[in-house]
Design a protein around this motif. Structure first.
Motif, short mmCIF file in Angstrom:
data_model
loop_
_atom_site.label_atom_id
_atom_site.label_comp_id
_atom_site.label_asym_id
_atom_site.label_seq_id
_atom_site.Cartn_x
_atom_site.Cartn_y
_atom_site.Cartn_z
N ALA A 109 0.82 -1.21 0.00
CA ALA A 109 0.00 0.00 0.00
C ALA A 109 0.86 1.26 0.00
N ALA A 110 2.18 1.09 0.01
CA ALA A 110 3.08 2.25 0.04
C ALA A 110 3.00 3.03 -1.27
N VAL A 111 3.31 4.30 -1.21
CA VAL A 111 3.26 5.18 -2.38
C VAL A 111 4.45 4.89 -3.29
N PRO A 112 4.25 4.70 -4.59
CA PRO A 112 5.37 4.46 -5.51
C PRO A 112 6.45 5.54 -5.36
N GLY A 113 7.68 5.09 -5.25
CA GLY A 113 8.79 6.01 -5.10
C GLY A 113 9.14 6.35 -3.67
N SER A 114 8.38 5.82 -2.70
CA SER A 114 8.60 6.19 -1.30
C SER A 114 9.69 5.37 -0.62
N ALA A 115 10.18 4.31 -1.26
CA ALA A 115 11.28 3.53 -0.67
C ALA A 115 12.58 4.29 -0.89
N GLN A 116 13.27 4.63 0.17
CA GLN A 116 14.49 5.42 0.08
C GLN A 116 15.59 4.80 0.95
N GLY A 117 16.84 5.10 0.60
CA GLY A 117 17.96 4.66 1.43
C GLY A 117 18.24 3.18 1.33
N LEU A 118 17.92 2.55 0.20
CA LEU A 118 18.19 1.14 0.01
C LEU A 118 19.66 0.97 -0.38
N HIS A 119 20.41 0.25 0.43
CA HIS A 119 21.86 0.18 0.26
C HIS A 119 22.30 -1.11 -0.43
N LEU A 120 23.15 -0.93 -1.41
CA LEU A 120 23.82 -2.04 -2.09
C LEU A 120 25.30 -1.96 -1.76
N ILE A 121 25.83 -2.98 -1.13
CA ILE A 121 27.23 -2.96 -0.69
C ILE A 121 28.13 -3.47 -1.81
N VAL A 122 29.16 -2.68 -2.11
CA VAL A 122 30.11 -3.04 -3.16
C VAL A 122 31.53 -2.93 -2.60
N SER A 123 32.46 -3.64 -3.22
CA SER A 123 33.84 -3.59 -2.76
C SER A 123 34.67 -2.57 -3.53
N ASP A 124 34.15 -2.07 -4.66
CA ASP A 124 34.84 -1.04 -5.43
C ASP A 124 33.80 -0.06 -5.95
N ILE A 125 33.67 1.09 -5.29
CA ILE A 125 32.61 2.04 -5.60
C ILE A 125 32.71 2.58 -7.02
N GLU A 126 33.92 2.83 -7.48
CA GLU A 126 34.09 3.42 -8.81
C GLU A 126 33.77 2.42 -9.91
N MET A 127 34.14 1.17 -9.70
CA MET A 127 33.82 0.14 -10.68
C MET A 127 32.31 -0.10 -10.74
N ALA A 128 31.66 -0.15 -9.58
CA ALA A 128 30.22 -0.35 -9.54
C ALA A 128 29.49 0.84 -10.18
N HIS A 129 29.96 2.04 -9.91
CA HIS A 129 29.38 3.24 -10.49
C HIS A 129 29.44 3.18 -12.02
N ALA A 130 30.61 2.83 -12.55
CA ALA A 130 30.79 2.76 -14.00
C ALA A 130 29.93 1.67 -14.62
N ALA A 131 29.80 0.54 -13.91
CA ALA A 131 29.04 -0.58 -14.45
C ALA A 131 27.56 -0.23 -14.60
N LEU A 132 26.97 0.41 -13.58
CA LEU A 132 25.55 0.75 -13.68
C LEU A 132 25.30 1.91 -14.62
N ALA A 133 26.23 2.85 -14.66
CA ALA A 133 26.08 3.95 -15.61
C ALA A 133 26.08 3.42 -17.04
N ALA A 134 26.93 2.41 -17.30
CA ALA A 134 26.98 1.82 -18.63
C ALA A 134 25.70 1.10 -18.99
N ARG A 135 24.93 0.68 -17.96
CA ARG A 135 23.65 0.00 -18.21
C ARG A 135 22.47 0.97 -18.21
N GLY A 136 22.75 2.26 -18.16
CA GLY A 136 21.70 3.25 -18.31
C GLY A 136 21.17 3.87 -17.05
N ALA A 137 21.70 3.49 -15.89
CA ALA A 137 21.25 4.12 -14.65
C ALA A 137 21.79 5.54 -14.56
N GLU A 138 20.94 6.46 -14.11
CA GLU A 138 21.38 7.85 -13.94
C GLU A 138 22.02 7.98 -12.56
#
Length: 222
Positions: free
Chosen positions: A77-106
């Motif tokens: 029943a939650a409002v779409p978009g109301s989930a915030q602060g969901l954390h994904l743990i990575v061991s290399d922040i720059e590599m993870a950033h580049a990987a998702l950006a390459a897949r179209g994430a803003e």
């Protein structure tokens, strides 16, 4: 048995029960759009099941995660978009950033927090770039899904003491293990320098101790 004894027994029993976080439910407005977005990030599609009266459940799992994500129709029943602060743990922040950006994430830029403890709400207190000393838990990057549900990458390389039981230390993927091996190889190189440049015949034991201690937050060998 007294009330106090029953309470103590109950607390002990709870402490002996594993409680593994299995699923996080997020609210979305367009199920197919969300399914396309998350699978487009490379997340595994586990299920897409429909029921009566428009009921639908889609489950996806981020690479290497023991916890999955569910969204769909009539599942929250939650409002779409109301989930915030969901954390994904990575061991290399720059590599993870580049990987998702390459897949179209803003993606936001990689950032650290002005307070240095965690991060403030929204974009408050953000300073550009990873944590200056690349301290574990200190570097972040954020992105949102099409509804605005907010996710963050957090770079964790060495766990806080007691965060993971040494007996339960695991690596969730080959990439996770590869990053750990790179870190321990670099640390062991410094160890051999301190030994006068001599080859360490006991390097397998040193590697093992370092990798388990890094995950469980124990003291690292030097």
């Amino acid at each position: 048995m007294t009330t106090e004894e029953r309470s103590t027994q109950s607390a002990t029993a709870v402490n002996d029960i594993d409680m593994k976080l299995e699923v996080v439910v997020i609210p979305v407005s367009d199920v197919d759009r969300s399914k396309s977005f998350y699978t487009g990030l490379g997340w595994r599609l586990d299920a897409d099941v429909s029921g009566a009266d428009g009921f639908r459940v889609v489950q996806v799992t981020p690479p290497g995660s023991p916890c999955s994500v569910i969204f769909g129709s009539n599942v929250t029943a939650a409002v779409p978009g109301s989930a915030q602060g969901l954390h994904l743990i990575v061991s290399d922040i720059e590599m993870a950033h580049a990987a998702l950006a390459a897949r179209g994430a803003e993606m936001s830029g990689v950032f650290h927090d002005a307070g240095g403890v965690f991060h403030h709400k929204g974009t408050d207190g953000r300073l550009p770039g990873p944590h200056p000393s690349r301290a574990s838990y200190g570097s972040f990057a954020s992105f949102s899904d099409p509804d605005g549900n907010g996710w963050l990458f957090q770079e964790v390389t060495t766990r806080l003491p007691g965060r993971v039981d040494a007996k339960g230390a695991t690596f969730s993927s080959t990439a996770d293990l590869a990053h750990a091996l790179r870190r321990v190889a670099e640390a062991h190189g410094e160890h051999e320098k301190r030994m006068g440049g001599k080859h360490d015949e006991a390097w397998p034991e040193w590697y093992a101790e370092y990798m388990v201690s890094e995950q469980s937050g124990g003291p690292l060998p030097t």
